[in-house]
Design a protein around this motif. Structure first.
Motif, PDB file in Angstrom:
ATOM      1  N   THR A 176       0.122   0.237   8.931  1.00  0.00           N
ATOM      2  CA  THR A 176       0.185   0.971   7.665  1.00  0.00           C
ATOM      3  C   THR A 176      -0.294   2.407   7.849  1.00  0.00           C
ATOM      4  N   ASN A 183       3.623   6.484  -6.796  1.00  0.00           N
ATOM      5  CA  ASN A 183       2.760   7.451  -7.464  1.00  0.00           C
ATOM      6  C   ASN A 183       3.210   8.880  -7.169  1.00  0.00           C
ATOM      7  N   LYS A 184       3.588   9.141  -5.908  1.00  0.00           N
ATOM      8  CA  LYS A 184       4.079  10.467  -5.547  1.00  0.00           C
ATOM      9  C   LYS A 184       5.356  10.815  -6.314  1.00  0.00           C
ATOM     10  N   TYR A 224       0.834  -1.215   0.000  1.00  0.00           N
ATOM     11  CA  TYR A 224       0.000   0.000   0.000  1.00  0.00           C
ATOM     12  C   TYR A 224       0.864   1.259   0.000  1.00  0.00           C
ATOM     13  N   VAL A 225       1.787   1.354   0.950  1.00  0.00           N
ATOM     14  CA  VAL A 225       2.626   2.538   1.044  1.00  0.00           C
ATOM     15  C   VAL A 225       3.600   2.601  -0.131  1.00  0.00           C
ATOM     16  N   SER A 248       3.026   1.561  -3.211  1.00  0.00           N
ATOM     17  CA  SER A 248       2.262   2.072  -4.352  1.00  0.00           C
ATOM     18  C   SER A 248       2.008   3.572  -4.213  1.00  0.00           C
ATOM     19  N   TYR A 249       1.678   3.980  -2.999  1.00  0.00           N
ATOM     20  CA  TYR A 249       1.448   5.408  -2.736  1.00  0.00           C
ATOM     21  C   TYR A 249       2.709   6.215  -3.041  1.00  0.00           C
ATOM     22  N   LEU A 253       1.847   5.797   7.106  1.00  0.00           N
ATOM     23  CA  LEU A 253       1.376   6.709   6.066  1.00  0.00           C
ATOM     24  C   LEU A 253       1.148   8.126   6.595  1.00  0.00           C
ATOM     25  N   ASP A 275       4.862  11.533   4.010  1.00  0.00           N
ATOM     26  CA  ASP A 275       5.232  12.661   3.155  1.00  0.00           C
ATOM     27  C   ASP A 275       6.194  13.606   3.861  1.00  0.00           C
TER      28      ASP A 275
END
Length: 244
Positions: free
Chosen positions: A229, A182-183, A175-176, A178-179, A233, A237
């Motif tokens: 997770t 994308n970023k 999950y992270v 993929s996140y 998350l 960032d």
């Protein structure tokens, strides 16, 4: 996978290693995986709590010695045992495959089960084989903490033959990961001063989290992964990315 990652990055794609790390230097932006030493340390502390006071004898079952994570696990288990006043009486390694695990674990327990109070398994196959071995013995005196969420281990926890298991977080890695991909493909960059950890393979390591579960949590173990997770998350960032 290393050559595939290099091919991708040479064509301006972003690559993140999840679950297992590439050895530095690599083309991966970072590695997101389990802090294996910390997982083994926490698992042994939980086993010590279950065993209770007094010096107890612990059997450590672990993976291949060619895997650098194995030595981290051996050191962590020993440290946690010493801190809790217990003793690792035997380390059985090179058994993260069915045949050697069956042979060595069953042979050792057949000869020395009465000399062991607790078992810590820090690799997947030994966890499964040891869970089945303790079920066959039928005596729940020996306490055990395993690793991962194989159904054999989870059922053994439900039935009282295993006392708990250390979850890794493959859900969070995917999950992270993929996140983050994308970023990064959308213009963000990895911070130059990102507080990465160093593990046996890379200096750009992010711990995806780990959690101990027992019989009270075994039916909702996925929620434990999601909780780990969510924690990762929430600050990801601000901690690792620069997105102007």
């Amino acid at each position: 996978s290393v050559s595939t990652a290099e091919e991708l990055t040479s064509n301006d794609a972003t690559v993140i290693a999840a679950g297992g790390c590439f050895k530095d230097p690599s083309s991966a932006a970072f590695c997101l995986g389990t802090d294996t030493g910390n997982s083994a340390y926490i698992g042994t502390k939980e086993l010590a709590r279950i065993l209770g006071p007094g010096k107890k004898r612990i059997l450590h079952l672990t993976g291949f010695l060619v895997d650098p994570n194995t030595q981290l696990r051996i050191d962590a288990v020993k440290k946690a045992a010493e801190e809790t006043g217990n003793e690792v009486v035997q380390v059985i390694a090179d058994i993260d495959a069915p045949e050697p695990a069956e042979e060595k674990i069953n042979a050792y327990l057949a000869a020395h089960a009465s000399e062991v109070d607790g078992v810590i398994a820090t690799a997947w196959v030994p966890s499964v084989v040891a869970a089945n071995a303790l079920r066959k013995i039928g005596d729940k005196r020996i306490k055990m903490v395993g690793i991962d969420h194989d159904q054999v281990v989870l059922q053994a926890i439900k039935d009282g033959f295993v006392d708990g298991t250390m979850l890794q977080n493959p859900y969070g890695q995917a999950y992270v990961g993929s996140y983050a991909v994308n970023k990064l493909r959308s213009g963000c960059t990895v911070k130059a001063d990102a507080p990465f950890k160093t593990n046996a393979l890379t200096s750009k390591f992010i711990d995806s989290g780990t959690a101990f579960i027992d019989a009270s949590q075994v039916d909702s173990y996925v929620d434990s992964m999601r909780d780990e997770t969510k924690k990762l998350l929430e600050s990801f960032d601000a901690t690792y990315l620069s997105c102007n």
